[in-house]
Every structure is written in C-alpha cells, then in structure tokens.
Design a protein around this motif. Structure first.
Motif, short mmCIF file in Angstrom:
data_model
loop_
_atom_site.label_atom_id
_atom_site.label_comp_id
_atom_site.label_asym_id
_atom_site.label_seq_id
_atom_site.Cartn_x
_atom_site.Cartn_y
_atom_site.Cartn_z
N GLU A 8 8.86 9.94 -2.58
CA GLU A 8 7.09 9.94 -3.65
C GLU A 8 7.13 11.02 -4.33
OE1 GLU A 8 4.15 11.20 0.26
OE2 GLU A 8 6.23 11.10 1.03
N ASP A 11 2.39 12.87 -7.63
CA ASP A 11 0.93 12.86 -7.90
C ASP A 11 0.39 12.40 -6.71
OD1 ASP A 11 2.57 10.49 -8.33
OD2 ASP A 11 1.54 10.31 -10.87
N GLY A 12 1.73 11.43 -5.83
CA GLY A 12 1.53 10.83 -4.47
C GLY A 12 1.95 9.56 -4.85
N GLY A 13 2.06 9.27 -6.06
CA GLY A 13 2.49 7.77 -6.18
C GLY A 13 4.14 6.91 -4.97
N CYS A 62 1.25 -3.62 0.18
CA CYS A 62 1.03 -2.16 -0.05
C CYS A 62 -0.95 -1.95 0.57
CB CYS A 62 1.55 -1.56 -0.79
SG CYS A 62 2.98 -1.42 -1.04
N VAL A 64 -2.31 -2.28 -2.01
CA VAL A 64 -3.03 -1.85 -2.92
C VAL A 64 -3.24 -3.30 -3.66
CG1 VAL A 64 -2.34 -0.15 -2.58
CG2 VAL A 64 -1.24 -1.43 -3.91
N ALA A 68 -2.23 -1.76 -9.30
CA ALA A 68 -1.52 -0.33 -8.41
C ALA A 68 -0.27 -0.55 -8.76
CB ALA A 68 -2.08 0.06 -7.47
N ARG A 83 6.67 1.29 -9.36
CA ARG A 83 6.22 2.74 -9.26
C ARG A 83 4.53 1.69 -8.10
NH1 ARG A 83 4.19 7.97 -9.81
NH2 ARG A 83 2.08 8.18 -9.82
N VAL A 84 4.13 2.63 -7.10
CA VAL A 84 3.22 2.40 -6.02
C VAL A 84 2.36 2.91 -5.87
CG1 VAL A 84 1.77 0.67 -4.47
CG2 VAL A 84 4.05 0.08 -4.80
N ASP A 85 0.92 3.33 -6.65
CA ASP A 85 0.15 3.54 -6.83
C ASP A 85 -1.02 3.70 -5.60
OD1 ASP A 85 1.13 5.10 -8.77
OD2 ASP A 85 -0.15 4.26 -10.61
N GLY A 86 -1.71 4.68 -4.77
CA GLY A 86 -2.63 4.25 -3.73
C GLY A 86 -2.42 3.97 -2.22
#
Length: 99
Positions: A8, A11-13, A62, A64, A68, A83-86
């Motif tokens: 993790e 910033d949450g990603g 995921c 997303v 993302a 990298r995976v955001d959200g």
C-alpha cells in the motif's frame, strides 16, 4: 501467507510486484513466483499488447477504470511493478487472498 508482492502506498494506492508470462492460453493469476505474483496473459509480447492486456485485466479485477492502473517499471521485462489507484478495501482483501 506473505504478501510482499502487494504494497500500500502512502497516498492510498496499491503497488503490485508481478511476474508476467505473455502468450498463455488464458489470462489468470497463477500464484507466487518468488516475491512476485505470477500472472499469465493471453496477449502476445509484441507492440505493448501484453502491457495493455495486463493493465486491462488488473483494472477489471480491481473494479477500477483502466486509467487508474499504471505500469511503474518493467515495460519490456517479465518482472513488472504496477500501480493501482482507487481500489477498495474489498479489492485489497481479494488481492491478499491470492498470495
């Protein structure tokens, strides 16, 4: 179960360390390969098709948008960092359960 392949970001990603095998019969998670998660990809390793297929597969898994998911390193290598955001807590739990 160790999840060294899944981190993790502050910033949450999520940052995934992957070992990719292009040209497989179907796209799927296989299991741990050293400290990386192995993924088989049905796409061939030409003209960035495997990288695009990897990002699309991870986005769908995921839940997303494709935008993302970004390749951090390993554009021409089997060893990749993505990298995976959200991603939600539920997705994080599904990923952890893989390895």
């Amino acid at each position: 179960m160790s999840a060294d392949w899944l981190r993790e970001a502050a910033d949450g990603g999520l940052v995934l360390t992957l070992h990719v095998q292009p040209g497989a019969k179907k796209t799927e998670f296989v299991g741990l390969h050293g400290e990386a998660m192995k993924i088989r990809l049905a796409a061939p390793p030409v003209d960035g098709k495997a990288n695009a297929a990897l990002c699309a597969f991870l986005a769908a898994f995921c839940n997303v948008p494709k935008s993302a998911v970004a390749l951090i390193s390993g554009e021409t290598s089997r060893a990749k960092r993505v990298r995976v955001d959200g991603a939600t807590a539920e997705v994080l739990a599904r990923l952890r359960a893989l390895g």
